[in-house]
Scaffold this motif. Structure first.
Motif, PDB file in Angstrom:
ATOM      1  N   UNK A 268      -5.236  -1.695  -3.311  1.00 24.65           N
ATOM      2  CA  UNK A 268      -4.330  -2.841  -3.449  1.00 24.65           C
ATOM      3  C   UNK A 268      -3.929  -3.179  -4.885  1.00 24.65           C
ATOM      4  N   UNK A 269      -4.401  -2.459  -5.892  1.00 19.67           N
ATOM      5  CA  UNK A 269      -4.199  -2.859  -7.291  1.00 19.67           C
ATOM      6  C   UNK A 269      -2.816  -2.459  -7.825  1.00 19.67           C
ATOM      7  N   UNK A 270      -1.778  -2.821  -7.101  1.00 18.24           N
ATOM      8  CA  UNK A 270      -0.422  -2.357  -7.415  1.00 18.24           C
ATOM      9  C   UNK A 270       0.114  -2.902  -8.726  1.00 18.24           C
ATOM     10  N   UNK A 271      -0.394  -4.036  -9.177  1.00 21.26           N
ATOM     11  CA  UNK A 271       0.165  -4.704 -10.363  1.00 21.26           C
ATOM     12  C   UNK A 271      -0.126  -3.955 -11.662  1.00 21.26           C
ATOM     13  N   UNK A 272      -0.996  -2.940 -11.638  1.00 23.02           N
ATOM     14  CA  UNK A 272      -1.264  -2.164 -12.848  1.00 23.02           C
ATOM     15  C   UNK A 272      -0.176  -1.153 -13.138  1.00 23.02           C
ATOM     16  N   UNK A 273       0.839  -1.060 -12.295  1.00 27.44           N
ATOM     17  CA  UNK A 273       1.999  -0.206 -12.541  1.00 27.44           C
ATOM     18  C   UNK A 273       3.214  -1.105 -12.752  1.00 27.44           C
ATOM     19  N   UNK A 274       3.739  -1.194 -13.984  1.00 23.06           N
ATOM     20  CA  UNK A 274       4.889  -2.068 -14.232  1.00 23.06           C
ATOM     21  C   UNK A 274       6.106  -1.739 -13.387  1.00 23.06           C
ATOM     22  N   UNK A 275       6.303  -0.477 -13.035  1.00 20.26           N
ATOM     23  CA  UNK A 275       7.471  -0.124 -12.234  1.00 20.26           C
ATOM     24  C   UNK A 275       7.359  -0.710 -10.822  1.00 20.26           C
ATOM     25  N   UNK A 276       6.174  -0.730 -10.254  1.00 18.04           N
ATOM     26  CA  UNK A 276       5.989  -1.358  -8.949  1.00 18.04           C
ATOM     27  C   UNK A 276       6.145  -2.878  -9.070  1.00 18.04           C
ATOM     28  N   UNK A 277       5.652  -3.437 -10.155  1.00 13.68           N
ATOM     29  CA  UNK A 277       5.830  -4.884 -10.367  1.00 13.68           C
ATOM     30  C   UNK A 277       7.312  -5.240 -10.468  1.00 13.68           C
TER      31      UNK A 277
END
Length: 316
Positions: free
Chosen positions: A148-157
């Motif tokens: 679930x740690x999607x926020x560590x990728x700026x492109x996904x954010x």
């Protein structure tokens, strides 16, 4: 200009939370505070999505963050007042799989009024568990069949920012244009951060990162790194002596010079591994929360992570 750390230390305790709102942070509003007239009530589960809600919502929203500053988010239990806040919010923003208590409250009380950030992007498989944490996954991440740690990728954010702008525009049509404009600006800012990471990590002597726990899978996936976690998805999990010995050998085999600890949890295990392997430690922030009274925001924390990674990986 954000306040310096020295200035923040000089502030009285009651002012620290306000100081931490600089540079576009979303506020951690009191659960009992009334929504100001003309504001759209948004509930955010924890810091990364609260930051996005504040950036995209701007002055048109009142953001309540369910996880207090300085608190490790995975173990959050909601008060009755916070559950009522979820039920009353025009929009609840969360990352399903991080906080089971929030997932339950959203499912029960905010059906049709929620945005699950993880549903908007391509997700990665969950990190492989070690023998030390077989009992853990069913408790903390029982909802997620993915990392679930999607926020560590700026492109996904950036993708989440755009979707959040559209959802806020639908929830509050009177300010729709402003939401979309701020969402586009935030996505562009995140795209610049993504380019800086790509450029900064393109040419590195090593590509393995020894991390305190398996929070950095999306960062590793985006920038061609390999994450080797001391613990798995549980940031407080301690490896067995057998795993610690195996990790020590792995550190030596990779030529790693650094074991990364993190904020909000004890660095004891990372420091123990570093001592065994004869290497140093440095802080790599998983941006799961922000310390009470800290200056800066998601963008400054992520840029600091890049500055930490480059010398550790010997990037040119």
């Amino acid at each position: 200009m954000p306040p310096t750390r020295a200035a923040l230390r000089a502030l009285p305790a009651t002012a620290l939370a306000l100081a931490g709102l600089a540079a576009g942070l979303a506020g951690c509003a009191d659960a009992g505070a009334d929504v100001p007239p003309g504001k759209t009530a948004v509930v955010a589960s924890f810091y990364p999505v609260a930051w996005l809600a504040g950036k995209v919502g701007g002055g048109d929203v009142f953001v309540r963050t369910l996880t207090r500053p300085g608190t490790e988010p995975h173990d959050l239990e909601l008060t009755a007042r916070q559950v009522a806040n979820v039920a009353d919010a025009r929009l609840a923003v969360h990352v399903k799989g991080v906080q089971p208590a929030v997932d339950d409250a959203v499912r029960t009380h905010a059906k049709g009024r929620s945005l699950d950030a993880a549903s908007l992007v391509r997700t990665l498989p969950p990190p492989e568990e070690t023998d030390d944490e077989e009992a853990h996954d069913g408790v903390r991440h029982r909802e997620a069949s993915y990392d679930p740690h999607i926020w560590l990728d700026p492109s996904r954010m950036a993708t989440v920012a755009t979707a959040l702008g559209a959802r806020l525009a639908a929830a509050d049509p009177a300010h729709a244009a402003a939401y979309r404009e701020r969402a586009a600006a935030t996505a562009a800012e995140l795209a610049r951060l993504d380019r800086d990471f790509r450029d900064g990590l393109e040419a590195c002597k090593r590509r393995q990162i020894i991390t305190a726990h398996a929070a950095f899978g999306y960062l590793a996936d985006r920038y061609g790194l390999r994450q080797i976690p001391v613990a798995g998805v549980d940031p407080s999990g301690e490896p067995s002596p057998k795993r610690l010995a195996a990790l020590t050998r792995l550190v030596s085999a990779t030529g790693a010079t650094t074991v990364f600890s993190e904020t909000l949890v004890s660095p004891k295990v990372a420091e123990s591994l570093a001592r065994e392997a004869g290497v140093r430690t440095a802080v790599l922030d998983p941006v799961e929360g922000i310390e009470d009274g800290a200056s800066g925001d998601y963008m400054t924390i992520m840029r600091e992570n890049l500055r930490t990674l480059r010398p550790a990986l010997e990037c040119s």
